[in-house]
Design an enzyme around this catalytic site. Structure first.
Site, PDB file in Angstrom:
ATOM      1  N   ASP A 119       0.831  -1.198   0.000  1.00 42.78           N
ATOM      2  CA  ASP A 119       0.000   0.000   0.000  1.00 42.78           C
ATOM      3  C   ASP A 119       0.868   1.251   0.000  1.00 42.78           C
ATOM      4  O   ASP A 119       1.922   1.315   0.644  1.00 42.78           O
ATOM      5  CB  ASP A 119      -0.894  -0.010   1.252  1.00 42.78           C
ATOM      6  CG  ASP A 119      -1.750   1.221   1.375  1.00 42.78           C
ATOM      7  OD1 ASP A 119      -2.607   1.437   0.501  1.00 42.78           O
ATOM      8  OD2 ASP A 119      -1.551   1.984   2.342  1.00 42.78           O
ATOM      9  N   GLU A 134       1.273  -0.584  -5.206  1.00 44.26           N
ATOM     10  CA  GLU A 134       0.355   0.517  -5.494  1.00 44.26           C
ATOM     11  C   GLU A 134       1.215   1.783  -5.520  1.00 44.26           C
ATOM     12  O   GLU A 134       1.503   2.373  -4.492  1.00 44.26           O
ATOM     13  CB  GLU A 134      -0.729   0.632  -4.423  1.00 44.26           C
ATOM     14  CG  GLU A 134      -1.746   1.710  -4.755  1.00 44.26           C
ATOM     15  CD  GLU A 134      -2.248   2.490  -3.541  1.00 44.26           C
ATOM     16  OE1 GLU A 134      -3.217   3.243  -3.695  1.00 44.26           O
ATOM     17  OE2 GLU A 134      -1.659   2.368  -2.458  1.00 44.26           O
TER      18      GLU A 134
END
Length: 632
Positions: free
Chosen positions: A308, A359
């Site tokens: 993330d 990401e």
């Protein structure tokens, strides 16, 4: 023999103890339990818990090398709660174990959150049944194979009759049945590490090694993963190495110092989420996080990790007006970059077929290149540019799309610079952004048609696929983590048709190898210049397999459209998003098979065909080689 050997202490001090979860935390045996914790600035540490009536003088820990403290407690048993009672000067605190394999639920008391005690847990008892899957799974070796990911928040996919989340065991069969029926290859689960604030969806982590209590025990989670693997479904786990929760029982000021977080106050706090940021320059922090990445792949058989907020690791000025430069005066976070490379190297050395996914929302070069080629070492990067530009295009009223045509076509200019995954994730349906259904212009029929067109283009466009739960049937409401998806919508033809369309796309994707190969030699445009009519067409091909995608992004049907085709002979219509079976209008008579000759070359192609292109529709054609006549 000491619990932590000299070699292990040395490895910890150098940031090379990559499976430290085998020694740190609580490790029970037949007569008691070993405990080990990193707290170099503490003056003293006592273990408090159910086994000593929470006395802060009964069991003192011993200071070892490298800032490590250890203790053996006779009679401590699996299932008992504990914390570390830490003193540094006048500072005293009770902390959960950073390496705890299980934690109790938080207990609200006034304005504070109490509870979150660590629980002595033995992870060795589960008997795995997924050997066949583990031997067959493919990461880097499957780079040219289909990956279609269904992103899931377990607590809100479906709930019980009282609106409560199901546990890992309860949800396993129904989710596996659904994912298998829909044709997805993997699920990506929002973080399952322990998090006190449920509204963070797991992204404000406090227990990096503890499976959240909300859906059951660690053994229940192992059952869930095992069951998915036995059904042929891979598991990607969302992982948050960029920041951690600031709950006082957790990592924050752990030993009375800024141990896990940055010492520099300008770099310590994440400006967007109010969380604290790991200091990747500290060997202990690198051990903690690198070991954690291995832990989930090792102990829980997770197939891959989605990192993330990678962009927030790469740049020291990320979302900041005031920040401290690196040692060269630049904005790059050198220690975080080095950490990302090392953790990918360590994971791939131990698990060569892992799926490591970033990401990453900027143009940082080489995210999915190996570290030996000066890359970050990930296997895939989320293509945030494709997501942003394509959504911006389809959100426009069709009458205006001609003026935004570049948003549709531009992602192909960089589509092969990384190994991409195309995400339509939870981030696009929260925080007031509305649902994908709600973003689409027009009436209900046009919303459904636009979504069918968007999803069809996603499956035709190079890159692996990811779709958040509920989007596959067009949930009109923005996602709410507190409640189940609105499954009753499937009683309505437009929503049921959209779900059937996604199933058909997954079937197409998994049937034709040309769609799994994402390199530049497997894609080319036939026509991407017809902005006036918002019509595009392109080819996906591999060896003798050739597919043509034709897309009409307006509600105006195009009769007698002359479509250039890359080969002569017979073409079969594989999919038509305007088919009434998917909620389409059924406009025109689109033939199931079409003959193409070389008498009318068009659009730079050797042949062409007259085609009725329905409104807001995508069609996929496959070339059928002529049958060779057998010699008599």
């Amino acid at each position: 023999m000491p619990w932590i050997s000299n070699a292990e202490a040395q490895a910890w001090q150098e940031g090379q103890f990559h499976q430290s979860y085998h020694k740190f935390g609580a490790h029970p045996d037949a007569t008691g339990c070993w405990f080990a914790v990193w707290a170099p600035h503490a003056d003293s540490i006592a273990i408090i818990g159910d086994f000593n009536d929470w006395s802060n003088t009964a069991h003192w820990m011993n200071r070892e090398a490298a800032g490590i403290w250890t203790c053996y407690v006779e009679g401590a048993q699996t299932g008992q709660r504990y914390k570390y009672h830490i003193k540094r000067g006048t500072y005293t605190t009770d902390k959960t174990d950073p390496f705890a394999f299980q934690m109790e639920a938080p207990r609200p008391q006034g304005n504070d959150i109490d509870g979150l005690s660590s629980i002595i847990t033995d992870l060795s008892g589960y008997q795995w049944q997924d050997d066949a899957w583990m031997k067959s799974r493919r990461g880097p070796s499957g780079i040219d194979t289909p990956i279609s990911v269904y992103e899931v928040h377990l607590g809100s996919w479906i709930t019980d009759d009282n609106g409560n989340p199901l546990n890992y065991r309860q949800i396993a069969q129904s989710l596996a049945d659904y994912v298998s029926d829909m044709g997805f290859t993997h699920i990506e689960v929002l973080p399952l590490m322990e998090h006190p604030y449920y509204g963070s969806w797991g992204y404000q982590t406090i227990g990096y090694y503890a499976a959240t209590h909300r859906y059951g025990s660690p053994e229940d989670l192992k059952f869930f993963v095992d069951y998915m693997h036995q059904r042929g479904i891979g598991i990607i786990l969302d992982w948050v190495p960029a920041h951690f929760a600031v709950d006082p029982q957790g990592l924050v000021f752990f030993d009375g110092s800024t141990l896990f977080e940055y010492d520099d106050p300008q770099m310590r706090q994440h400006p967007d989420w109010g969380t604290y940021i790991f200091d990747y320059n500290k060997p202990g922090v690198r051990n903690f996080l690198t070991s954690n990445a291995l832990f989930w792949l090792d102990e829980y058989h997770i197939d891959g990790l989605r990192f993330d907020a990678v962009a927030s690791l790469l740049y020291r000025d990320y979302s900041r007006t005031e920040w401290s430069p690196n040692k060269y005066g630049g904005r790059e976070n050198l220690e975080a970059i080095d950490f990302l490379k090392k953790v990918n190297e360590v994971v791939y050395n131990r698990f060569p077929e892992a799926l490591m996914i970033a990401e990453e929302s900027t143009a940082w070069p080489g995210v999915s290149k190996p570290t030996y080629d000066n890359g970050l070492g990930f296997l895939y990067k989320w293509n945030m540019g494709w997501m942003h530009d394509t959504l911006k295009y389809v959100e426009e009223d069709p009458v205006h799309r001609a003026f935004h045509h570049n948003n549709l076509t531009f992602p192909l200019f960089y589509a092969f610079t990384e190994q991409y995954m195309l995400p339509l994730s939870h981030d696009e349906v929260v925080h007031g952004k509305g649902s994908l259904w709600g973003k689409m212009p027009g009436d209900l029929w046009q919303k459904a048609a636009n979504l069918r067109l968007l999803y069809g283009h996603m499956f035709g466009h190079p890159g692996k696929k990811l779709l958040f739960m509920g989007c596959e049937f067009g949930q009109p409401e923005e996602w709410n983590y507190k409640q189940s998806l609105n499954w009753s919508l499937l009683e309505y033809p437009l929503h049921k048709g959209l779900q059937d369309w996604v199933r058909a796309l997954n079937t197409l994707y998994r049937t034709y190898p040309a769609l799994g190969k994402d390199s530049g030699d497997a894609f080319y445009w036939i026509d991407h210049t017809d902005a006036q009519h918002s019509l595009v067409s392109y080819v996906r091909h591999l060896d003798d397999e050739t597919l043509v995608f034709v897309l009409n992004f307006t509600p105006v049907p195009r009769d007698e459209h002359l479509q250039g085709m890359p080969k002569t002979g017979t073409w079969k219509l594989l999919l038509n998003s305007d088919d009434p079976a998917y909620g389409g209008s059924g406009y025109g008579k689109v033939k199931a098979t079409v003959k193409v000759n070389d008498k009318t070359p068009h659009q730079g192609q050797p042949g062409s065909m007259k085609l009725t292109v329905p409104p807001l529709a995508l069609m996929v054609f496959k070339h059928t080689p002529a049958k060779t006549k057998k010699k008599k």
